[in-house]
Write an enzyme that holds these catalytic residues in place. Structure first.
Site, short mmCIF file in Angstrom:
data_model
loop_
_atom_site.label_atom_id
_atom_site.label_comp_id
_atom_site.label_asym_id
_atom_site.label_seq_id
_atom_site.Cartn_x
_atom_site.Cartn_y
_atom_site.Cartn_z
N MET A 17 -34.87 60.74 -61.55
CA MET A 17 -35.11 61.84 -60.61
C MET A 17 -36.56 61.89 -60.16
O MET A 17 -37.49 61.61 -60.92
CB MET A 17 -34.74 63.17 -61.27
CG MET A 17 -33.29 63.25 -61.73
SD MET A 17 -32.12 63.14 -60.36
CE MET A 17 -32.38 64.73 -59.58
N HIS A 18 -36.76 62.24 -58.90
CA HIS A 18 -38.10 62.47 -58.36
C HIS A 18 -38.48 63.93 -58.55
O HIS A 18 -37.60 64.79 -58.72
CB HIS A 18 -38.13 62.12 -56.87
CG HIS A 18 -38.12 60.65 -56.60
ND1 HIS A 18 -38.93 60.05 -55.66
CD2 HIS A 18 -37.41 59.63 -57.17
CE1 HIS A 18 -38.71 58.75 -55.64
NE2 HIS A 18 -37.79 58.47 -56.55
N PRO A 19 -39.78 64.24 -58.50
CA PRO A 19 -40.18 65.64 -58.64
C PRO A 19 -39.63 66.48 -57.48
O PRO A 19 -39.73 66.07 -56.32
CB PRO A 19 -41.71 65.58 -58.63
CG PRO A 19 -42.03 64.28 -57.94
CD PRO A 19 -40.94 63.35 -58.30
N MET A 20 -39.07 67.62 -57.78
CA MET A 20 -38.48 68.45 -56.74
C MET A 20 -39.00 69.88 -56.74
O MET A 20 -38.58 70.70 -55.93
CB MET A 20 -36.95 68.47 -56.89
CG MET A 20 -36.29 67.13 -56.65
SD MET A 20 -34.48 67.21 -56.59
CE MET A 20 -34.10 67.59 -58.30
N THR A 33 -41.05 65.15 -52.62
CA THR A 33 -40.39 64.44 -53.72
C THR A 33 -41.07 63.11 -54.03
O THR A 33 -40.61 62.37 -54.91
CB THR A 33 -38.91 64.17 -53.39
OG1 THR A 33 -38.83 63.36 -52.21
CG2 THR A 33 -38.16 65.47 -53.18
#
Length: 229
Positions: free
Chosen positions: A92-95, A100
């Site tokens: 997962m990427h930062p959200m 992102t």
């Protein structure tokens, strides 16, 4: 067939022997073949994958690195077809912010916040006796209940109830394999925790779908605990 010796050792990497005596190297018992601190696999669960050129752990969970904040936990007697992939939380990427893009990774900065955010997705958990079809995808933090069937090409972004059949993108419950009373009895019975010899003795009941007959084979809990369950 009731002799446990007739069944492959769960710690043997190649459980299938071809007529010429060679091992079927595309089929692997997960517990024997996986060497990854963040992956746990139960006895007799296997993968049949035609891509044998890379490490099995990397094929199954390509984003899960040693020491990641999440785990992949797989029960007993599961079957994974070619191309099954677990997209675990570290993919997962930062959200939480406005972008992102993983700036901190490329800039060599502290990624503690990224790890913490990934950890919030939790572990990916596969129950017992789960069949996952060709090139299915399981997204971060999903729990698949015991006895479930995941159709080929399905993309799972939500938890799957025990003994559900799911298909599609995003995956939806197509039907239940059994009525609620039968599911409750099966989960209480937990035949997958029995010693392999008892399971083989009960094989005719399992194959015939005769739950009452299967219940008569149930060993004591002490016997199951002694089996390492």
């Amino acid at each position: 067939m009731t002799d446990p010796a007739a069944f492959p050792d769960p710690l043997a990497p190649y459980p299938l022997t071809l007529p010429d005596g060679s091992s079927h190297e595309e089929t692997l018992f997960l517990r024997a073949a996986l060497d990854h601190p963040n992956i746990e696999a139960g006895d007799y669960s296997y993968s049949t994958d035609f891509d044998t050129g890379t490490d099995l752990a990397h094929r199954l969970a390509p984003y899960l690195y040693p020491g990641a904040p999440e785990r992949l936990v797989i029960g007993r007697f599961c079957a994974f077809a070619h191309g099954v992939r677990f997209i675990t939380a570290s993919a997962m990427h930062p959200m939480r912010g406005l972008s992102t893009y993983p700036f901190r990774i490329f800039a060599g900065l502290d990624i503690g916040a990224y790890r913490a955010e990934a950890g919030n997705h939790g572990d990916t958990v596969v129950g017992h006796d789960v069949w996952i079809g060709y090139e299915a995808r399981v997204m971060p933090g999903v729990t698949i209940g015991s006895g479930a069937i995941v159709a080929s090409g399905a993309v799972l972004s939500r938890d799957v109830p025990p003994y559900a059949v799911v298909a599609g993108n995003p995956a939806r419950v197509v039907r239940m394999r059994h009525d609620p009373e039968t599911v409750a009895r099966l989960l209480a019975l937990a035949w997958w925790d029995w010693p392999i010899g008892t399971i083989l003795e009960a094989l005719s009941a399992i194959e015939a779908g005769d739950l009452a007959a299967l219940e008569r084979f149930a060993p004591s809990r002490d016997d199951c605990d002694a089996n390492g369950s």
